[in-house]
Every structure is written in structure tokens, then in C-alpha cells.
Design a protein around this motif. Structure first.
Motif, mmCIF file in Angstrom:
data_model
loop_
_atom_site.group_PDB
_atom_site.id
_atom_site.type_symbol
_atom_site.label_atom_id
_atom_site.label_comp_id
_atom_site.label_asym_id
_atom_site.label_seq_id
_atom_site.Cartn_x
_atom_site.Cartn_y
_atom_site.Cartn_z
ATOM 1 N N ASP A 97 -33.736 -3.475 19.937
ATOM 2 C CA ASP A 97 -33.136 -4.750 19.552
ATOM 3 C C ASP A 97 -31.616 -4.704 19.507
ATOM 4 O OD1 ASP A 97 -35.696 -5.682 19.239
ATOM 5 O OD2 ASP A 97 -35.735 -5.417 17.060
ATOM 6 N N ARG A 98 -31.084 -3.587 19.023
ATOM 7 C CA ARG A 98 -29.660 -3.525 18.709
ATOM 8 C C ARG A 98 -28.861 -2.664 19.686
ATOM 9 N NH1 ARG A 98 -31.004 -2.815 12.192
ATOM 10 N NH2 ARG A 98 -32.226 -4.750 12.071
ATOM 11 N N SER A 99 -29.311 -1.434 19.884
ATOM 12 C CA SER A 99 -28.540 -0.544 20.761
ATOM 13 C C SER A 99 -28.630 -0.953 22.225
ATOM 14 C CB SER A 99 -29.024 0.906 20.596
ATOM 15 O OG SER A 99 -28.814 1.354 19.274
ATOM 16 N N LEU A 100 -29.780 -1.436 22.666
ATOM 17 C CA LEU A 100 -29.932 -1.858 24.060
ATOM 18 C C LEU A 100 -29.420 -3.273 24.291
ATOM 19 C CD1 LEU A 100 -33.446 -0.429 25.024
ATOM 20 C CD2 LEU A 100 -31.182 0.568 25.424
ATOM 21 N N GLY A 101 -29.180 -3.996 23.190
ATOM 22 C CA GLY A 101 -28.580 -5.321 23.304
ATOM 23 C C GLY A 101 -29.496 -6.414 23.816
ATOM 24 N N GLY A 103 -31.663 -8.019 21.921
ATOM 25 C CA GLY A 103 -31.949 -8.954 20.840
ATOM 26 C C GLY A 103 -33.391 -8.878 20.386
ATOM 27 N N TYR A 104 -33.701 -9.605 19.293
ATOM 28 C CA TYR A 104 -35.055 -9.575 18.756
ATOM 29 C C TYR A 104 -36.093 -10.151 19.724
ATOM 30 C CZ TYR A 104 -32.722 -8.482 14.335
ATOM 31 O OH TYR A 104 -31.961 -7.905 13.361
ATOM 32 N N PRO A 105 -35.823 -11.284 20.377
ATOM 33 C CA PRO A 105 -36.827 -11.806 21.329
ATOM 34 C C PRO A 105 -37.095 -10.836 22.475
ATOM 35 C CG PRO A 105 -35.221 -13.499 20.774
ATOM 36 C CD PRO A 105 -34.687 -12.218 20.236
ATOM 37 N N GLY A 106 -36.039 -10.240 23.020
ATOM 38 C CA GLY A 106 -36.211 -9.303 24.123
ATOM 39 C C GLY A 106 -36.962 -8.062 23.706
ATOM 40 N N GLY A 107 -36.598 -7.502 22.545
ATOM 41 C CA GLY A 107 -37.281 -6.311 22.058
ATOM 42 C C GLY A 107 -38.747 -6.572 21.786
ATOM 43 N N THR A 108 -39.048 -7.732 21.184
ATOM 44 C CA THR A 108 -40.439 -8.085 20.907
ATOM 45 C C THR A 108 -41.239 -8.219 22.198
ATOM 46 O OG1 THR A 108 -39.788 -9.243 18.876
ATOM 47 C CG2 THR A 108 -41.949 -9.781 19.812
ATOM 48 N N THR A 109 -40.642 -8.840 23.197
ATOM 49 C CA THR A 109 -41.326 -9.027 24.480
ATOM 50 C C THR A 109 -41.654 -7.697 25.137
ATOM 51 O OG1 THR A 109 -40.181 -11.144 24.827
ATOM 52 C CG2 THR A 109 -41.161 -10.092 26.762
ATOM 53 N N VAL A 110 -40.703 -6.772 25.110
ATOM 54 C CA VAL A 110 -40.924 -5.452 25.713
ATOM 55 C C VAL A 110 -42.067 -4.728 25.013
ATOM 56 C CG1 VAL A 110 -39.931 -3.153 26.030
ATOM 57 C CG2 VAL A 110 -38.572 -5.184 26.563
ATOM 58 N N VAL A 111 -42.073 -4.759 23.683
ATOM 59 C CA VAL A 111 -43.098 -4.016 22.948
ATOM 60 C C VAL A 111 -44.469 -4.683 23.091
ATOM 61 C CG1 VAL A 111 -43.750 -3.037 20.728
ATOM 62 C CG2 VAL A 111 -41.345 -3.225 21.322
ATOM 63 N N TRP A 160 -37.370 -10.361 14.059
ATOM 64 C CA TRP A 160 -37.151 -11.602 14.811
ATOM 65 C C TRP A 160 -37.384 -12.826 13.927
ATOM 66 C CZ3 TRP A 160 -40.684 -13.590 19.359
ATOM 67 C CH2 TRP A 160 -40.074 -14.702 19.957
ATOM 68 N N VAL A 161 -38.441 -12.791 13.137
ATOM 69 C CA VAL A 161 -38.770 -13.933 12.285
ATOM 70 C C VAL A 161 -37.791 -14.058 11.120
ATOM 71 C CG1 VAL A 161 -40.488 -14.830 10.663
ATOM 72 C CG2 VAL A 161 -41.203 -13.990 12.909
ATOM 73 N N ALA A 162 -37.458 -12.927 10.477
ATOM 74 C CA ALA A 162 -36.653 -12.981 9.256
ATOM 75 C C ALA A 162 -35.152 -12.975 9.509
ATOM 76 C CB ALA A 162 -37.018 -11.806 8.354
ATOM 77 N N GLY A 163 -34.694 -12.273 10.567
ATOM 78 C CA GLY A 163 -33.261 -12.109 10.793
ATOM 79 C C GLY A 163 -32.574 -13.366 11.298
ATOM 80 N N GLU A 164 -31.279 -13.416 11.056
ATOM 81 C CA GLU A 164 -30.483 -14.564 11.491
ATOM 82 C C GLU A 164 -29.641 -14.261 12.718
ATOM 83 O OE1 GLU A 164 -28.130 -15.828 8.211
ATOM 84 O OE2 GLU A 164 -29.837 -16.484 6.989
ATOM 85 N N ASP A 165 -29.367 -12.985 12.976
ATOM 86 C CA ASP A 165 -28.550 -12.621 14.131
ATOM 87 C C ASP A 165 -29.445 -12.197 15.286
ATOM 88 O OD1 ASP A 165 -29.524 -10.372 12.896
ATOM 89 O OD2 ASP A 165 -27.680 -9.208 13.057
ATOM 90 N N ARG A 166 -28.854 -11.874 16.408
ATOM 91 C CA ARG A 166 -29.554 -11.342 17.585
ATOM 92 C C ARG A 166 -30.750 -12.194 18.009
ATOM 93 N NH1 ARG A 166 -28.314 -7.038 14.273
ATOM 94 N NH2 ARG A 166 -26.798 -5.560 15.115
#
Length: 262
Positions: A97-101, A103-111, A160-166
Motif C-alpha cells: 500500500d505504502r512503499s510500492l505506492g 494505495g489501499y485500493p491497488g494493494g487490496t486488488t493485488v492481494v 482501505w475502509v478505515a484510512g483517509e489517505d492513499r
């Protein structure tokens, strides 16, 4: 040959505990510990997500190997391996989510893709993804890899659900926990009052308990300004660990197949 395989599987002893209320209590506590413990190593100790992931990956491989080699169900070994998947899942999700940049939607999709792929390969190889079928080393490795991806997905989904950034939805940690708790209530209702596949419901519940634990963990250790209680990650992790150990000692557990099937 096929008949002998079925006969062996019916007599083999599973090293997975029965899925009871106590199982889910310990699971939620373990996932919460995974969030606080993973964040403590990667953030509080300033080791970073990549180094933290490498540390927990070594623990994960070592504990899964010990679990596979074990001759019978050992409750402390099993739950130590679960905790290893939750901490590794936390640092892997944060790294994506953070180091690869992405974001939460992208990281969730990959996993999500990794989890679906793991279940599909497992099903293609074994013909089932039921926890009651985990009586061979091959099935155990599939089980633990799938659990790892489900834990990683839970962290990414919770953030992704709780955070406000990314790219997060920003509903907050308290409401996030309530949302995932409601999801678990729906799964429980389907279990008790419908004939929906028990295997599908198990994996749905297993996945949903992870973001519930992730949001609870974040609620404990995030700053008050971000909606958390600002409890030290180390203290929170120690308290959760003590609670888990007490539950393992006090709650009766046995493997799904504690005796050979007739």
C-alpha cells in the motif's frame, strides 16, 4: 491407487483445530496482535516494511515447516503459526500500500487476486479447499499460504475502509470495526439458517476477522487525533499475547479429526 489415497486421508490426523466459538475468539485476538506487533516492528523500531516482512517471512516459513512436520495437533504451535501469518500479512500489506505506492485500493486488488489464485490452485490440485481435508503435507502448505493471503487481504481491506489517505474510504477505525463485525454476523446467520457451503462461509469468516482485528489494532495504537487510543504498540501487543495464551490454555481444543474415521 485412488482408493488407497482416500483410505489414507480418512485415517490421517488433522493438525487443524475444530472451528468453534473459542477458535474465532483466539483468531480475532491473534489478528489484532498481528496488526500491533507488525506495526511495532516496522514502525516503532523503524525497521521499515521490507525488513519487517523479511523477518516475519523467516518466522512464517520456520513455523509452517514445524507445523507440517508435527505428528499431531499442537495448540501452541498452531496459534503461533497463525500469529506469524497475521504479522507477516500486516507488513506485506503495508509494503504494498505504502512503499510500492499503489494505495489501499491497488494493494487490496493485488492481494484479492493472489488469494483467489491460491484457492483456485489448491482446489485444482486437491479437489477441495475444505479445512477438513487438510491431512497431507501438500494440503497443509496450501492451507497456510491461503491463510497468509487472507491475512494480508484483511489488513489491506481494513486500512482501505478505515484510512483517509492513499485512496482510503475514511470511515474511521471504530466504524470500520463495526462494519466488519456486522459482516461476521451475516456470515454467522448464513451458517445457522441456510445451507450455504460451510467451506465458503469458513473462508469468508476467516477473511473478515482479519480486517476486524486490523481496525481494532489501529484503534488501540493510532494517535487520538486520528481516532485511536494511542496505546503503546508494545504494551498493546504484550496484553494481546497474554490474552491469547490464556485462551489457548483455558479453552478446550482438539483437532478436527482427533481419531481415525470409521
Amino acid at each position: 491407487m485412488k482408493g488407497s489415497t482416500v483410505s489414507f486421508a480418512s485415517q490421517a490426523v488433522s493438525k487443524v483445530p475444530e472451528v468453534t466459538i473459542g477458535f474465532w475468539v483466539i483468531k480475532v485476538a491473534a489478528t489484532t496482535l498481528g496488526e500491533t506487533g507488525g506495526d511495532w516492528v516496522s514502525m516503532s523500531l523503524n525497521l521499515g516494511y521490507l525488513v519487517g516482512s523479511a523477518i516475519f517471512l523467516v518466522l512464517f516459513i520456520g513455523l509452517v515447516s514445524a507445523q507440517v512436520k508435527a505428528a499431531e495437533f499442537h495448540r501452541f504451535l498452531y496459534w503461533a503459526t497463525i500469529v506469524a501469518t497475521t504479522t507477516l500479512g500486516t507488513t506485506l500489506a503495508d509494503f504494498a500500500d505504502r512503499s510500492l505506492g499503489v494505495g489501499y485500493p491497488g494493494g487490496t486488488t493485488v492481494v484479492v487476486a493472489l488469494l483467489i489464485g491460491s484457492l483456485a490452485i489448491w482446489y485444482r490440485s486437491e479437489g477441495t479447499v475444505s479445512v477438513e481435508s487438510i491431512v497431507t503435507a501438500k494440503a497443509e502448505w496450501f492451507y497456510w499460504i491461503t491463510i497468509l493471503f487472507s491475512q494480508t487481504l484483511g489488513t489491506a481491506l481494513g486500512d482501505w475502509v478505515a484510512g483517509e489517505d492513499r485512496g482510503g474510504l475514511g470511515i474511521g477505525y471504530e466504524y470500520g470495526a463495526m462494519l466488519f463485525g456486522a459482516g461476521l454476523i451475516v456470515v454467522a446467520a448464513l451458517y445457522f439458517w441456510t445451507r450455504v457451503s460451510r467451506t465458503a462461509l469458513f473462508w469468508a469468516a476467516f477473511i473478515l476477522t482479519r480486517p476486524l482485528g486490523a481496525t481494532l489494532g489501529d484503534f488501540l495504537d493510532k494517535p487520538v487525533a486520528q481516532g485511536g487510543l494511542h496505546v503503546s504498540r508494545l504494551y498493546a501487543s504484550a496484553l494481546l499475547l497474554a490474552f491469547i495464551v490464556a485462551c489457548i490454555v483455558l479453552i478446550p481444543q482438539r483437532s478436527i479429526r482427533s481419531e481415525p474415521a470409521a
